[in-house]
Design a protein around this motif. Structure first.
Motif, PDB file in Angstrom:
ATOM      1  N   GLU A 211       0.816  -1.213   0.000  1.00  0.00           N
ATOM      2  CA  GLU A 211       0.000   0.000   0.000  1.00  0.00           C
ATOM      3  C   GLU A 211       0.850   1.265   0.000  1.00  0.00           C
ATOM      4  N   ASP A 212       1.981   1.230   0.715  1.00  0.00           N
ATOM      5  CA  ASP A 212       2.824   2.424   0.788  1.00  0.00           C
ATOM      6  C   ASP A 212       3.963   2.394  -0.225  1.00  0.00           C
ATOM      7  N   GLY A 213       3.950   1.442  -1.167  1.00  0.00           N
ATOM      8  CA  GLY A 213       4.993   1.353  -2.173  1.00  0.00           C
ATOM      9  C   GLY A 213       4.696   2.227  -3.380  1.00  0.00           C
ATOM     10  N   VAL A 214       5.738   2.692  -4.042  1.00  0.00           N
ATOM     11  CA  VAL A 214       5.591   3.468  -5.276  1.00  0.00           C
ATOM     12  C   VAL A 214       6.659   3.050  -6.270  1.00  0.00           C
ATOM     13  N   VAL A 229       5.054   9.391 -10.326  1.00  0.00           N
ATOM     14  CA  VAL A 229       4.946   8.510  -9.178  1.00  0.00           C
ATOM     15  C   VAL A 229       3.713   7.627  -9.392  1.00  0.00           C
ATOM     16  N   VAL A 230       3.942   6.313  -9.456  1.00  0.00           N
ATOM     17  CA  VAL A 230       2.873   5.361  -9.770  1.00  0.00           C
ATOM     18  C   VAL A 230       2.673   4.439  -8.573  1.00  0.00           C
ATOM     19  N   ARG A 231       1.416   4.192  -8.238  1.00  0.00           N
ATOM     20  CA  ARG A 231       1.082   3.319  -7.110  1.00  0.00           C
ATOM     21  C   ARG A 231       0.454   2.019  -7.595  1.00  0.00           C
ATOM     22  N   ASN A 232       0.173   1.146  -6.642  1.00  0.00           N
ATOM     23  CA  ASN A 232      -0.315  -0.191  -6.961  1.00  0.00           C
ATOM     24  C   ASN A 232      -1.560  -0.152  -7.839  1.00  0.00           C
ATOM     25  N   GLY A 248      11.394   1.129  -8.171  1.00  0.00           N
ATOM     26  CA  GLY A 248      10.407   1.084  -7.106  1.00  0.00           C
ATOM     27  C   GLY A 248      11.032   1.108  -5.731  1.00  0.00           C
ATOM     28  N   THR A 249      10.193   1.281  -4.722  1.00  0.00           N
ATOM     29  CA  THR A 249      10.643   1.229  -3.335  1.00  0.00           C
ATOM     30  C   THR A 249      10.815  -0.216  -2.874  1.00  0.00           C
TER      31      THR A 249
END
Length: 277
Positions: A211-214, A229-232, A248-249
């Motif tokens: 959830e907190d990854g980008v 910046v792209v999220r799940n 990614g993180t």
């Protein structure tokens, strides 16, 4: 259906973050109980997501935007399930898709219906559709059926496996090329060193992220790069003139789909790292 128009690279140089996201980032593709579609004028690819919950969902045509009686009248489509088990019914024939299974459906199929095996844990179907001139047969492929290509190394943080589903040596299509790339744990970079391919555009869907990854997705001309910046479970439209790379993180998975002049996966214009700006 949301509409996105093509952009010129010279114009994109002037975009701020808000405008970049508006033009190239596809958010909100997966809404429980709904079919969401984005129609891009870049090679007229349609990207979408569908989460069937209590009721099956029909792949319906937007008659005004598509000018067709049914969705696949003049199109083909690749479908990959990124969620729990579900079923795609094509003109009365059921195809059960486990997580990361792919289904190609050819031009002329009139009725495509999505449903979940368990409405409390619904399937998530990701869609990529391109114009088609010929009918190829409907084919299902599991991840184990796809052609794997192992690339990168842990020392460069880019060890990954590319699984090709729809391509010249796999599932046949008119122009759609589609597959999935899985990064190994501890690896964060994709498609670096980067490339362009002016003969084809591409879309990326990033998923399997916390959830907190980008992912910091890199785009733009090689000498005029930008980032998003792209999220799940968000996707990117990548024009043919743009690089498409990212870091990614943590490790993640992404689905790539291409449309354009040819289907040669290896047709790439590599960019030397010293030329990136």
């Amino acid at each position: 259906m949301e509409i996105r128009y093509a952009t010129h690279p010279t114009e994109v140089k002037q975009y701020d973050t808000e405008r970049l996201r508006k033009e190239f980032l596809m958010e909100g593709l997966f809404v429980p109980g709904q079919l969401k579609l984005v129609y891009s004028h870049v090679d007229r690819i349609i990207t979408g997501g569908v989460i069937p919950t209590n009721e099956p969902i029909l792949l319906d045509a937007d008659k005004k935007e598509m000018g067709s009686a049914f969705f696949l009248e003049r199109r083909e489509i690749g479908i990959i399930n990124i969620g729990p088990k579900g079923t795609v019914t094509v003109d009365g024939t059921d195809y059960e898709l486990e997580t990361k299974d792919c289904l190609y459906v050819g031009k002329g199929s009139k009725e495509v219906i999505f449903k979940s095996a368990d409405s409390s844990q619904p399937a998530k179907f990701y869609l990529s559709s391109t114009p088609a001139h010929k009918t190829y047969p409907t084919v299902k492929a599991a991840l184990s059926d796809a052609q794997p290509n192992h690339l990168g190394s842990i020392s460069q943080s880019n060890e990954r496996t590319i699984y090709k589903f729809i391509h010249n040596e796999g599932i046949q299509s008119c122009q759609l090329v589609m597959g999935m790339t899985l990064l190994e744990p501890g690896n964060m970079w994709n498609t670096m060193p980067c490339h362009t391919h002016n003969r084809r555009m591409e879309t990326y869907l990033y998923f399997d992220m916390p959830e907190d990854g980008v992912v910091f997705h890199l785009m733009g001309e090689p000498t005029e790069t930008r980032h998003l910046v792209v999220r799940n479970e968000q996707a990117i439209i990548s024009p043919s003139w743009s690089i498409h790379s990212g870091v990614g993180t943590n490790n993640y998975t992404f689905i790539w789909a291409m449309a354009g002049e040819n289907q040669e996966f290896s047709d790439m214009d590599m960019v030397d790292m010293k030329d990136l700006k």
